[in-house]
Design an enzyme around this catalytic site. Structure first.
Site, PDB file in Angstrom:
ATOM      1  N   ASP A  34       0.810  -1.220   0.000  1.00 19.33           N
ATOM      2  CA  ASP A  34       0.000   0.000   0.000  1.00 19.33           C
ATOM      3  C   ASP A  34       0.842   1.268   0.000  1.00 19.33           C
ATOM      4  O   ASP A  34       2.067   1.225   0.149  1.00 19.33           O
ATOM      5  CB  ASP A  34      -0.951  -0.006   1.221  1.00 19.33           C
ATOM      6  CG  ASP A  34      -0.242  -0.458   2.501  1.00 19.33           C
ATOM      7  OD1 ASP A  34       0.990  -0.372   2.567  1.00 19.33           O
ATOM      8  OD2 ASP A  34      -0.937  -0.900   3.439  1.00 19.33           O
TER       9      ASP A  34
ATOM     10  N   ASP B 237      -7.358  -2.632  14.029  1.00 19.49           N
ATOM     11  CA  ASP B 237      -8.741  -2.828  13.582  1.00 19.49           C
ATOM     12  C   ASP B 237      -8.876  -4.066  12.678  1.00 19.49           C
ATOM     13  O   ASP B 237      -9.922  -4.293  12.092  1.00 19.49           O
ATOM     14  CB  ASP B 237      -9.257  -1.575  12.857  1.00 19.49           C
ATOM     15  CG  ASP B 237      -8.460  -1.247  11.601  1.00 19.49           C
ATOM     16  OD1 ASP B 237      -7.529  -2.003  11.259  1.00 19.49           O
ATOM     17  OD2 ASP B 237      -8.785  -0.237  10.947  1.00 19.49           O
TER      18      ASP B 237
ATOM     19  N   HIS C  49      -7.017  -4.686   9.947  1.00 23.14           N
ATOM     20  CA  HIS C  49      -6.693  -4.510   8.532  1.00 23.14           C
ATOM     21  C   HIS C  49      -5.447  -5.292   8.130  1.00 23.14           C
ATOM     22  O   HIS C  49      -4.564  -5.556   8.948  1.00 23.14           O
ATOM     23  CB  HIS C  49      -6.588  -3.023   8.137  1.00 23.14           C
ATOM     24  CG  HIS C  49      -5.406  -2.290   8.689  1.00 23.14           C
ATOM     25  ND1 HIS C  49      -5.452  -0.957   9.041  1.00 23.14           N
ATOM     26  CD2 HIS C  49      -4.129  -2.678   8.936  1.00 23.14           C
ATOM     27  CE1 HIS C  49      -4.274  -0.569   9.470  1.00 23.14           C
ATOM     28  NE2 HIS C  49      -3.444  -1.598   9.429  1.00 23.14           N
TER      29      HIS C  49
ATOM     30  N   GLU D 285      -9.328  -1.927   5.141  1.00 27.03           N
ATOM     31  CA  GLU D 285      -9.945  -1.578   6.415  1.00 27.03           C
ATOM     32  C   GLU D 285     -11.266  -2.335   6.618  1.00 27.03           C
ATOM     33  O   GLU D 285     -11.853  -2.813   5.642  1.00 27.03           O
ATOM     34  CB  GLU D 285     -10.215  -0.066   6.443  1.00 27.03           C
ATOM     35  CG  GLU D 285      -8.954   0.803   6.386  1.00 27.03           C
ATOM     36  CD  GLU D 285      -8.216   0.892   7.709  1.00 27.03           C
ATOM     37  OE1 GLU D 285      -8.119  -0.127   8.426  1.00 27.03           O
ATOM     38  OE2 GLU D 285      -7.709   1.984   8.038  1.00 27.03           O
TER      39      GLU D 285
END
Ligand code: PGA
Length: 235
Positions: free
Chosen positions: A67, A136, A138, A143
């Protein structure tokens, strides 16, 4: 799925590097999927050490990163291209033109995303994908959401991610609010996956991802469906 409980971060890094080195020994032309963040830093140091000791060469290795932040140019010290150059690539014999990181600084982010999937496809897919895990759940910047996104795409970062990543910036305001990330498709099509989680604070989400329901609300949970995953965890 193989789950390794490492004694400490040093052990986690050594074991992760060993798995990557083995992959390179099996196939010196491997395509490695790489990750940024604090967790893989020790692994990258181990890889550099092995290269300096002439135990491994990267001259035929290709890499694709997960990313990049939208809006940060490759020479911005907070960009993931900069991170990869300064924490790994600059210290190896890898050819920079064989290292791919999504371009977050383009006018047409949609076509950049499509282009990135084509790059991965043209490389023949990923042999070994290294992953961290966000608080979270990810992986990459996939996400929590209502569905799994197959392809490379632009994503709005969650408040949890922005807060967690603000430690690398002057303040939370400076953290980009969007990123472009490899999709779940390319990650799941990787032949092998190596997930690293460092620290007690990751234990809860790791348990949910590995043993909870498979749901896009916990993106890493999809890895339960992959047939070659190694997880290394240390408290
Ligand atoms: P970290 O990030 O390695 O900095 O904890 C992991 C991630 O967000 O994927």
């Amino acid at each position: 799925m193989k789950i390794i409980n490492a004694k400490n971060y040093e052990e986690l890094s050594k074991q992760a590097a060993d798995i990557i080195l083995t992959q390179i020994k099996i196939n010196p032309f491997s395509v490695l999927g790489l990750a940024t963040g604090s967790t893989p830093l020790g692994t990258y140091k181990e890889l550099i050490k092995s290269y300096n000791e002439k135990l491994v060469y990267f001259k035929n290795i290709k890499t694709v990163n997960l990313d990049e932040y939208v809006g940060l140019s490759p020479d911005n010290p907070q960009s993931y291209r900069y991170f990869m150059n300064h924490n790994l690539f600059d210290f190896l014999d890898i050819k920079k033109e064989n290292t791919f990181v999504p371009n977050g600084c383009t006018k047409n982010i949609e076509s950049e995303a499509e282009n990135y999937d084509n790059i991965i496809k043209n490389l023949g897919g990923i042999d070994l994908q290294l992953l961290g895990i966000g608080l979270d759940g990810h992986i990459g910047f996939n996400e929590p959401s209502n569905c799994f996104f197959k392809n490379t795409h632009t994503v709005n970062l969650t408040p949890s991610t922005i807060k967690a990543n603000s430690r690398f910036f002057k303040n939370e305001e400076e953290v980009p609010k969007q990123a472009v990330t490899m999709g779940i498709g390319a990650i799941m099509q990787a032949k092998k996956v190596l997930l690293l989680a460092n620290g007690k604070q990751k234990e809860d989400i790791l348990n949910k991802a590995l043993f909870g329901n498979i749901t896009p609300k916990v993106p890493a949970s999809i890895l339960q469906l992959h047939n070659n995953v190694t997880v290394i965890f240390c408290e």
